[in-house]
Enzyme design. Structure first.
Site, PDB file in Angstrom:
ATOM      1  N   CYS A   2     -25.206  -8.441  -1.652  1.00 17.72           N
ATOM      2  CA  CYS A   2     -25.328  -7.005  -1.415  1.00 17.72           C
ATOM      3  C   CYS A   2     -25.673  -6.669   0.031  1.00 17.72           C
ATOM      4  CB  CYS A   2     -26.419  -6.431  -2.308  1.00 17.72           C
ATOM      5  SG  CYS A   2     -26.081  -6.642  -4.038  1.00 17.72           S
ATOM      6  N   ARG A  29     -20.403 -11.299   3.737  1.00 20.83           N
ATOM      7  CA  ARG A  29     -21.496 -11.793   2.897  1.00 20.83           C
ATOM      8  C   ARG A  29     -21.041 -12.107   1.474  1.00 20.83           C
ATOM      9  NH1 ARG A  29     -26.658  -9.950   4.733  1.00 20.83           N
ATOM     10  NH2 ARG A  29     -27.366  -9.736   2.598  1.00 20.83           N
ATOM     11  N   TRP A  76     -22.841  -7.330  -4.934  1.00 21.84           N
ATOM     12  CA  TRP A  76     -22.486  -8.637  -5.520  1.00 21.84           C
ATOM     13  C   TRP A  76     -23.232  -8.673  -6.847  1.00 21.84           C
ATOM     14  CZ3 TRP A  76     -25.036 -13.189  -6.969  1.00 21.84           C
ATOM     15  CH2 TRP A  76     -24.233 -14.331  -7.087  1.00 21.84           C
ATOM     16  N   ASN A 102     -30.786  -3.461  -2.513  1.00 26.39           N
ATOM     17  CA  ASN A 102     -30.548  -4.908  -2.454  1.00 26.39           C
ATOM     18  C   ASN A 102     -31.741  -5.582  -3.101  1.00 26.39           C
ATOM     19  OD1 ASN A 102     -28.344  -4.487  -0.873  1.00 26.39           O
ATOM     20  ND2 ASN A 102     -29.103  -5.607   0.919  1.00 26.39           N
ATOM     21  N   GLY A 103     -31.491  -6.632  -3.871  1.00 29.32           N
ATOM     22  CA  GLY A 103     -32.616  -7.363  -4.467  1.00 29.32           C
ATOM     23  C   GLY A 103     -32.554  -7.314  -5.977  1.00 29.32           C
ATOM     24  N   GLU A 485     -22.823 -33.705  -0.498  1.00 30.01           N
ATOM     25  CA  GLU A 485     -22.257 -32.577   0.227  1.00 30.01           C
ATOM     26  C   GLU A 485     -20.741 -32.490   0.001  1.00 30.01           C
ATOM     27  OE1 GLU A 485     -22.929 -29.962   1.541  1.00 30.01           O
ATOM     28  OE2 GLU A 485     -21.386 -29.481   3.004  1.00 30.01           O
ATOM     29  N   LYS A 489     -18.438 -29.483  -1.600  1.00 27.61           N
ATOM     30  CA  LYS A 489     -17.290 -28.862  -0.923  1.00 27.61           C
ATOM     31  C   LYS A 489     -16.102 -28.785  -1.871  1.00 27.61           C
ATOM     32  CE  LYS A 489     -18.877 -27.508   1.722  1.00 27.61           C
ATOM     33  NZ  LYS A 489     -20.097 -27.280   2.475  1.00 27.61           N
ATOM     34  N   GLU A 492     -16.617 -26.202  -4.718  1.00 28.56           N
ATOM     35  CA  GLU A 492     -16.621 -24.814  -4.260  1.00 28.56           C
ATOM     36  C   GLU A 492     -15.232 -24.214  -4.110  1.00 28.56           C
ATOM     37  OE1 GLU A 492     -19.529 -23.302  -0.978  1.00 28.56           O
ATOM     38  OE2 GLU A 492     -19.261 -25.446  -0.743  1.00 28.56           O
ATOM     39  N   HIS A 508     -25.768 -47.061 -15.265  1.00 24.47           N
ATOM     40  CA  HIS A 508     -26.850 -46.540 -16.112  1.00 24.47           C
ATOM     41  C   HIS A 508     -26.420 -45.283 -16.873  1.00 24.47           C
ATOM     42  CE1 HIS A 508     -29.517 -49.482 -14.428  1.00 24.47           C
ATOM     43  NE2 HIS A 508     -29.131 -49.116 -13.205  1.00 24.47           N
ATOM     44  N   LYS A 608     -21.549 -15.591   0.924  1.00 24.31           N
ATOM     45  CA  LYS A 608     -21.938 -16.322   2.128  1.00 24.31           C
ATOM     46  C   LYS A 608     -23.442 -16.307   2.332  1.00 24.31           C
ATOM     47  CE  LYS A 608     -21.101 -18.660   5.847  1.00 24.31           C
ATOM     48  NZ  LYS A 608     -20.832 -20.085   5.593  1.00 24.31           N
TER      49      LYS A 608
HETATM   50  C1  F6R Z   1     -21.859 -24.407   0.697  1.00 19.58           C
HETATM   51  C2  F6R Z   1     -22.691 -23.354   1.200  1.00 19.58           C
HETATM   52  C3  F6R Z   1     -23.956 -23.043   0.466  1.00 19.58           C
HETATM   53  C4  F6R Z   1     -25.078 -22.746   1.477  1.00 19.58           C
HETATM   54  C5  F6R Z   1     -26.348 -22.285   0.764  1.00 19.58           C
HETATM   55  C6  F6R Z   1     -27.492 -22.073   1.736  1.00 19.58           C
HETATM   56  O1  F6R Z   1     -20.684 -24.564   1.441  1.00 19.58           O
HETATM   57  O2  F6R Z   1     -22.378 -22.749   2.167  1.00 19.58           O
HETATM   58  O3  F6R Z   1     -24.330 -24.061  -0.403  1.00 19.58           O
HETATM   59  O4  F6R Z   1     -25.320 -23.898   2.223  1.00 19.58           O
HETATM   60  O5  F6R Z   1     -26.099 -21.099   0.083  1.00 19.58           O
HETATM   61  O6  F6R Z   1     -27.159 -21.155   2.716  1.00 19.58           O
HETATM   62  P1  F6R Z   1     -27.971 -21.066   4.072  1.00 19.58           P
HETATM   63  O7  F6R Z   1     -27.742 -22.319   4.835  1.00 19.58           O
HETATM   64  O8  F6R Z   1     -27.415 -19.863   4.770  1.00 19.58           O
HETATM   65  O9  F6R Z   1     -29.404 -20.911   3.702  1.00 19.58           O
END
Ligand code: F6R
Length: 613
Positions: A2, A29, A76, A102-103, A485, A489, A492, A508, A608
């Site tokens: 948001c 965002r 959002w 927001n929140g 990681e 990726k 996602e 295991h 984001k």
């Molecule tokens: C994955 C990704 C998310 C962020 C997470 C934390 O590609 O981007 O997992 O890493 O939401 O975000 P920040 O780093 O902005 O706190």
């Protein structure tokens, strides 16, 4: 997630144009609907739309000539689905006021029952709507008194902006645990209220970050700030010059691909000026009070979410191995509800690209309450995490637009490697093999470039493997955290179900999942455990599982003869390998998602900047 954008003061231009421009800057965002409210001929007018801000823009053409106090929002979904009625702004039953939020209001259900008993009719499924009705319920013609009473009743986190029919030129705002910024454009006399500085247009502003529980009343003549007791609080402005850099994809088809290619540059910039090659020293210019505190540190907690948490895992391992101080990585949303993890000898390192992640900020607050010292690493100047921290360092990755983080992650790692080396330096008074470490760090950009040059091979492997719907990632030590990681990726953006395990853990339990329809991506980069991981690969092959192996040039893969292989031409310190392996698997995830035809820069359900718990 948001975003709030509002305007008040002496409005010089079309409010709707200004709001739409602000909302478009908040799009990065992540959101699913948007809306605007303003006063038109004495009546509150609200326009909402699901989908892109562009569709809202088409619906507000008839309001374009108005220069009125306005509030706008990108939503959002948290409470209630993605339907127009749930989009903000929300109104009371009499249509006297409109507000955006927001929140999350944690006691919304209880408030809703109370309001319903008092005859209020609810239109939406949102938690936000209770704030609008509560405002109306308490309204006594005084906006300040009313918002103060509303504020007291709310449990949870919020930034709220509200307009009221009886006060046509006034915007009233408040917040708790969510950012809200007032930006005064002295030249035009306009005042913008926003949850995110990125929403501001190009120009010079005097800004105020609202503190929790403060209320600001803004109209064409005044900007007044009040504390929670309703007493006037002096305004302390910080100048801000906003220069708009256009975010275009250049020669690339997607922001993610562009950002993957920007990694050599981001790493060079993050390194710049932070070492002395001749004397083999790291120069992070940490403040004196940090250097005085460091000898007292008995343990280090690294905290983040998602990708930033994975950076924390890699670096916790490096700190323990190299500096020999106990270090542990924590998922922020878990850490914040654990008692007694920190004390005055704990150094807590918060890691966040955006600097706005609610869980990370909540965890740092909790650690501060338990007397730890807070250090943060972020990519965004002026972000909330900096205000929550005692010390901070900035990555220099530049704006990251793709939801899927790439260059921010490798820049975080780079900066955290430097910080770890500086810790060693502070502990021992010198950096053992300082020149070699610095040379290694300096070669990273060109090593990434050589991986990028082989991207067509990675694309080919992606084409041949994108049909697997079960993917297992394995690795040991640094390679396990890198695999975590890489698995994220792939999930996602390709939406493929993937799991990640330390290679030795397969037998295991997870081995039961393996059959000819399983692809295992084996990260073989950790030299001391290479042979052991190859044995684990053979266990998978014995169960007909297919293998995509990633290894260094000098590592012989004949013994496992994987179905697919990618070799990295490197000779570099082991702890730095996660950067290179990550780049290979960022490209792999990208090309798999491309094969599947997904909206790679905007993966479904994700945002984001994750500003709710
Ligand atoms: C994955 C990704 C998310 C962020 C997470 C934390 O590609 O981007 O997992 O890493 O939401 O975000 P920040 O780093 O902005 O706190």
């Amino acid at each position: 997630m948001c975003g709030i954008f509002g305007i008040s003061g002496k409005i010089a231009v079309s409010s709707v144009d200004l709001c739409i421009a602000g909302l478009k800057k908040l799009e990065y965002r992540g959101y699913d609907s948007s809306g605007i409210a303003l006063l038109n001929e004495g009546q509150i007018e609200i326009v909402k739309s699901c989908g892109k801000v562009e569709s809202l823009e088409k619906r507000v053409l008839h309001l374009k000539d108005l220069k009125a106090v306005s509030i706008a929002h990108t939503r959002w979904a948290t409470h209630g689905g993605v339907v127009e009625v749930n989009a903000h702004p929300h109104i009371d039953n009499e249509k006297n006021l409109a507000l955006v939020h927001n929140g999350i209001i944690e006691n919304f259900y209880e408030l809703k029952l109370y309001l319903k008993k008092n005859g209020v009719q609810f239109l939406s499924d949102t938690d936000t709507e209770v704030i609008a009705h509560l405002f109306s319920h308490f309204y006594d013609s005084n906006l300040l008194n009313t918002l103060k009473r509303v504020h007291e009743k709310l449990i949870g986190s919020f930034a709220v902006a509200c307009i009221h029919k009886d006060h046509p030129n006034t915007l009233i705002v408040t917040k708790r645990d969510k950012p809200l910024i007032l930006a005064l454009d002295q030249q035009k006399g306009q005042i913008i209220v926003t949850s995110d500085r990125n929403a501001l247009y190009e120009g010079e502003f005097q800004t105020v970050d609202l503190e929790d529980n403060q209320i600001a009343l803004i109209n064409e003549n005044t900007l007044q700030l009040y504390d929670q007791n309703g007493l006037i609080t002096p305004l302390q402005f910080t100048p801000l010059f906003v220069k708009n850099t256009s975010h275009d994809k250049g020669e690339f088809s997607h922001f993610m691909l562009k950002e993957i290619h920007e990694q050599p540059h981001a790493i060079r910039r993050t390194l710049e000026g932070r070492y002395d090659l001749e004397n083999g020293q790291i120069l992070l210019n940490l403040p004196k009070n940090f250097k005085e505190f460091f000898p007292k540190v008995s343990k280090i907690a690294l905290i983040g979410c998602g990708t930033s948490y994975h950076a924390a895992c890699i670096i916790a391992h490096f700190i323990e191995e190299f500096v020999r101080i106990p270090a542990q990585a924590h998922i922020a949303s878990e850490f914040r509800y654990k008692e007694g993890l920190t004390d005055e000898s704990t150094l807590v390192i918060g890691i966040s690209q955006s600097g706005e992640t609610a869980d990370t900020i909540g965890a740092l607050r909790e650690a501060k309450r338990q007397k730890a010292k807070i250090f943060c690493i972020t990519n965004v100047q002026h972000s909330s995490i900096i205000r929550e921290s005692d010390f901070h360092l900035m990555t220099q990755a530049g704006p990251e637009i793709s939801v899927c983080s790439t260059k921010a992650f490798t820049s975080q790692l780079l900066l955290l490697y430097l910080l770890t080396l500086e810790f060693y330096q502070m502990k021992h008074g010198f950096l053992d093999q300082g020149n070699t470490w610095i040379q290694n760090l300096r070669t990273l950009p060109s090593l990434i470039e050589s991986v990028l040059q082989k991207k067509s091979l990675i694309q080919e492997i992606a084409k041949q493997t994108c049909q697997f719907d079960k993917v297992l990632f394995i690795g040991r030590q640094y390679m396990f955290y890198t695999a975590l990681e890489s698995s994220l990726k792939l999930k996602e953006i390709s939406y493929i179900f993937s799991l990640c395990y330390p290679a030795g853990e397969l037998k295991h339990g997870p081995l039961a999942l393996v059959d000819e329809n399983t692809l295992t991506i084996a990260l073989l980069g950790h030299a001391p455990t290479f042979q052991k991981t190859c044995s684990n690969v053979q266990e998978i092959q014995a169960r007909k599982g297919k293998i995509f192996a990633i290894a260094q040039k000098n590592q012989n893969l004949e013994e496992i003869s994987p179905d697919f292989a990618f070799k990295i031409d490197v000779s570099i310190a082991q702890p730095l390998l996660p950067i290179l392996y990550s780049v290979v698997l960022q490209l792999y995830a990208f090309y798999v998602a491309l094969e599947k035809g997904h909206d790679i820069d905007h993966p479904k359900n994700l945002a984001k900047s994750v500003t709710v718990e």
